[in-house]
Design an enzyme around this catalytic site. Structure first.
Site, PDB file in Angstrom:
ATOM      1  N   ASP A  25       0.863  -1.167   0.000  1.00 45.93           N
ATOM      2  CA  ASP A  25       0.000   0.000   0.000  1.00 45.93           C
ATOM      3  C   ASP A  25       0.909   1.229   0.000  1.00 45.93           C
ATOM      4  O   ASP A  25       2.086   1.155   0.368  1.00 45.93           O
ATOM      5  CB  ASP A  25      -0.922  -0.004   1.215  1.00 45.93           C
ATOM      6  CG  ASP A  25      -2.220   0.750   0.951  1.00 45.93           C
ATOM      7  OD1 ASP A  25      -2.244   1.615   0.058  1.00 45.93           O
ATOM      8  OD2 ASP A  25      -3.218   0.469   1.644  1.00 45.93           O
TER       9      ASP A  25
ATOM     10  N   GLU B 168     -17.887   9.387   4.653  1.00 46.29           N
ATOM     11  CA  GLU B 168     -17.241   8.111   4.961  1.00 46.29           C
ATOM     12  C   GLU B 168     -16.287   7.778   3.826  1.00 46.29           C
ATOM     13  O   GLU B 168     -16.631   7.896   2.652  1.00 46.29           O
ATOM     14  CB  GLU B 168     -18.279   7.001   5.142  1.00 46.29           C
ATOM     15  CG  GLU B 168     -19.176   6.766   3.946  1.00 46.29           C
ATOM     16  CD  GLU B 168     -20.070   5.537   4.102  1.00 46.29           C
ATOM     17  OE1 GLU B 168     -19.900   4.765   5.060  1.00 46.29           O
ATOM     18  OE2 GLU B 168     -20.957   5.361   3.242  1.00 46.29           O
TER      19      GLU B 168
END
Length: 777
Positions: A289, A520
């Site tokens: 990542d 979100e």
């Protein structure tokens, strides 16, 4: 990825990701090879790495062994550099395709939480095939334009197969829900659809992420160390990745930011060595990542210097470090730690070779070093990009994602003349696209869809509140999202009087409420009650919307609530007072049309909840606790608002004729189950047939577990025999000690339209297993 929410082709600074160009691919490769061949006097066929008759691994090894240390190191990062003397073009490994290729002018399907609600693995495979085709076409366009930038490659960092264990996680919308079995089936469908079935070449490479045990909180992900039991790893967090690798043969995997049981995911011995490359025999490459290898040093302090941190990540199986995305790198800061690690004795050059052979094997299998005439996926019809067939598929998938949560008979809407639509989200399209999205050429808002679906009705639209309105006053600087867009406007406690007037004058009122990916999402600053850092602190509908719905209900007109959200909402008041509730998720470019078709009855809804809708956040354990005790339908003993697997239809289904073995089966033998499903209503419709197992009383067993599902279509009065074939892993459970076993004893099978005991039609029966076996990891 760190601090990014994809919206078309902009990066966190708002700068175009397509603005940096570099010579690439066909032109660069041809020019580079011309230099190589003229200098060496060889022809291409005599260079092993350019010989298609050799295996990709042999070719990759030949190429890697011709490189200097600096050249090798320059290939270990996402912005891999060109090596002109070897004819190797530059390549950026970072591309996104979570639910559509994340660039401009592509088809965007529903956010994955909505894809999971379809319970239709075949449809997800069809969708992923379309996404892979569009990825190939966009790559060809970029090749012809002569550049190699972020989001222009053939390695796509999707799907997200983390388990949505807690509805507060902002990125749960990217996942296929809370169930490992459902997630695993969707993962295999997605990976195989993307990568294609050619024995020699990938269409594109699919990258399941984030390996592993990764599901928030967002603000602590760069330094959090997650304690997880072996039971929960084997039972919950690993199965979907295992399926994507062992069954789906994914070409790559992304390791996560956080640490697990004391070791960062991108340097985790148990995950990368023991499990991924050991037990699962994974032959592809691992990408980090973005910034995760730097976190090994600066976040987790797992090693005292960056060269040592980079070295341990590479030695344990991380092959490609994602590190830069804001601009083209012009120095060696990204790959310099690997050179220093070799020079300082922390890293062997052999480990670099191993990583690079994996990476160049992938590029060779993508056809990057072969003539286009040999690569079947290089000859895709480019008219398929954003074509009518793909847009029609986006509509079909959105139709299938709709979940009808309540209906007192007001739906489908028939004969209505005056419709009031209230809520600012009804006239927006951005909300439909969720996060990690591209920009379609056209997105159908709900309001546009309703006007097209009900041409004879008078439709009055009123936003009703400034909350989440496009025209709302921007927040102070602290409310800016990482991509530079303003967060939601301050909540207003007054519903617009025009909304109440419109409701009073209507035959039916449709309240369009919920949340968005501006509230979100991935690690972002949000200044609103109930939200923090991309995550949620409350499951409630935001107060301004709750008050708006209550005011509309007070008009005593039939009230339909349409929800936009990527995670469960505790809409207790709406469940008690609205006449109908439709869960629409973030339903993609055709979402508005799908919602309208569902409200009219043209689409008979059959979606099912891929997550539990809890009544309140207080029903949940602490967010930071990764133990599965008390979480999801498999271990939550309380009363949910709506259960996993729940969804209504405009017709009725009946189940009968369950067949199970009369005699005990031996542990390790497969189980065949069959049932007859009948459409007992007056309308044609889909039914999601779900098979649940209840296990013998063995420590570690869940309350029940989904072990089969199939979405079928039946005309009124029609019946169909549905069969399930359960292999030994489908019949297995994980003990408290973390062993995967087929246990001895009596099992209960329930087959129906939802979980047993939830009001869904179902039939059940028992069977017995003799003996016990332990399955390999």
């Amino acid at each position: 990825m760190q601090g990014l929410r994809r919206r078309g082709s902009t990066n966190p600074t708002g700068e175009s990701l397509m603005s940096h160009s570099g010579k690439y691919a066909c032109g660069a490769l041809a020019a580079g090879l011309a230099v190589v061949l003229s200098a060496s006097g060889q022809d291409a066929a005599r260079l092993p790495y350019l010989n298609p008759s050799l295996s990709p691994e042999v070719r990759a090894a030949d190429l890697v062994h011709r490189m200097t240390l600096a050249e090798k190191a320059s290939q270990l990062v996402n912005q891999a550099r060109a090596i002109p003397r070897l004819g190797v073009p530059a390549y950026d490994w970072w591309s996104e395709a979570l639910h559509g290729v994340a660039v401009n002018g592509t088809t965007e399907f529903p956010e994955p939480i909505g894809l999971a609600a379809t319970f239709d693995a075949l449809r997800i495979h069809e969708m992923a095939t379309a996404i892979g085709v569009e990825g190939r076409v966009k790559h060809s366009e970029d090749e012809r334009a002569g550049h190699s930038n972020i989001f222009e490659g053939l390695d796509f960092w999707a799907p997200n197969v983390n388990i949505f264990r807690d509805p507060r996680w902002g990125r749960g919308q990217e996942t296929y829900g809370e169930d490992p079995f459902l997630t695993a089936r969707m993962a295999v469908a997605f990976v195989t659809g993307m990568q294609g079935n050619d024995p020699h070449y990938y269409r594109v490479i699919s990258t399941p992420k984030h390996f592993d045990v990764h599901s928030g909180p967002e603000p602590t992900r760069h330094f959090a160390d997650v304690d997880v039991s072996r039971h929960d790893e084997e039972d919950t967090y690993l199965p979907a990745f295992r399926a994507a690798i062992v069954e789906g043969h994914a070409g790559s995997v992304m390791c996560a930011y956080n640490a697990i049981n004391g070791e960062p995911a991108c340097a985790n011995e148990f995950l990368l060595e023991h499990t991924l490359r050991g037990a699962w025999q994974f032959q592809g490459y691992v990408v980090s990542d973005c910034g995760a290898v730097r976190d090994v040093y600066s976040g987790h302090h797992y090693r005292p210097t960056q060269p040592e941190a980079s070295a341990i990540a590479l030695e344990r199986g991380m092959d490609n470090e994602c590190i830069d995305f804001r601009a083209k790198v012009t120095d060696d800061h990204d790959y310099r730690p690997y050179i220093e690690a070799v020079q300082q004795g922390y890293l062997s050059e052999r480990a670099i070779d191993t990583a690079l052979i994996r990476l160049f094997t992938a590029r060779i299998r993508l056809g990057m070093f072969d003539p286009p005439s040999r690569v079947p996926y290089a000859r895709i019809d480019e008219s398929e990009l954003d074509g009518a067939a793909h847009r029609s598929l986006a509509r079909r998938v959105a139709d299938e994602s709709m979940v009808l949560l309540k209906n007192d008979g007001v739906l489908p809407l028939k004969g209505v003349k005056r419709i009031a639509i209230v809520g600012p989200l009804a006239d927006q399209t951005t909300v439909l696209l969720g996060n990690y999205t591209g920009t379609p050429t056209h997105t159908v808002s709900m309001l546009e869809g309703m006007r097209a679906e009900f041409p004879g009705a008078t439709i009055t639209y009123v936003p009703g509140t400034q909350f989440l309105s496009n025209g709302a006053r921007p927040m102070p600087g602290s409310g800016l999202t990482p991509v530079g867009r303003p967060g939601p406007a301050p909540a207003s406690d007054v519903p617009d009087p025009a909304a109440i007037a419109a409701a009073r004058d209507a035959d039916v009122v449709i309240a369009v409420v919920g949340i968005t990916s501006r509230l979100e999402g991935e690690e972002m600053r949000v200044d609103q009650p109930g939200f923090f850092g991309g995550d949620r602190t409350s499951l409630d509908l935001p107060a301004p919307e709750e008050k708006l719905v209550q005011a509309l209900a007070a008009t005593h007109k039939p009230l339909v609530v349409v929800l936009f959200n990527g995670s469960a909402l505790a809409v207790n008041w709406e469940k008690a007072h609205a006449d109908a509730i439709l869960e629409a998720w973030y339903s993609g470019e055709e979402g508005g049309a799908a919602i309208a078709e569902t409200l009219s009855g043209k689409n008979n809804p059959a979606g099912r909840l891929p997550v539990t809708f809890y009544q309140d956040v207080h029903q949940l354990p602490p967010f930071e606790d990764y133990s599965m005790k008390g979480r999801t339908y498999r271990y939550f003993a309380g009363e949910p608002l709506w259960p996993f697997g729940y969804g209504l239809s405009y017709t009725k289904f009946a189940y009968s004729g369950l067949t199970l073995p009369d005699e005990p089966i031996d542990a390790g033998e497969p189980l065949n189950v069959a049932v007859t499903v009948k459409n007992a209503g007056k309308l044609a419709g889909d039914e999601v047939v779900q098979l649940y197992l209840r296990f013998p009383d063995v420590g570690g067993a869940p309350i029940r577990a989904l072990r089969g599902f199939e979405r079928i279509h039946l005309a009124p009065g029609a019946s169909r025999r549905v069969e399930f074939h359960l292999e030994r892993r489908d019949l297995s459970m994980v003990t408290d000690a973390g062993d995967t076993i087929v246990a001895q004893g009596r099992y209960t099978v329930s087959v129906g339209g939802g979980q047993p005991g939830t009001g869904a039609p179902a039939v059940s029966g028992d069977f017995e297993v003799k003996g016990q076996i332990t399955l390999p990891e």
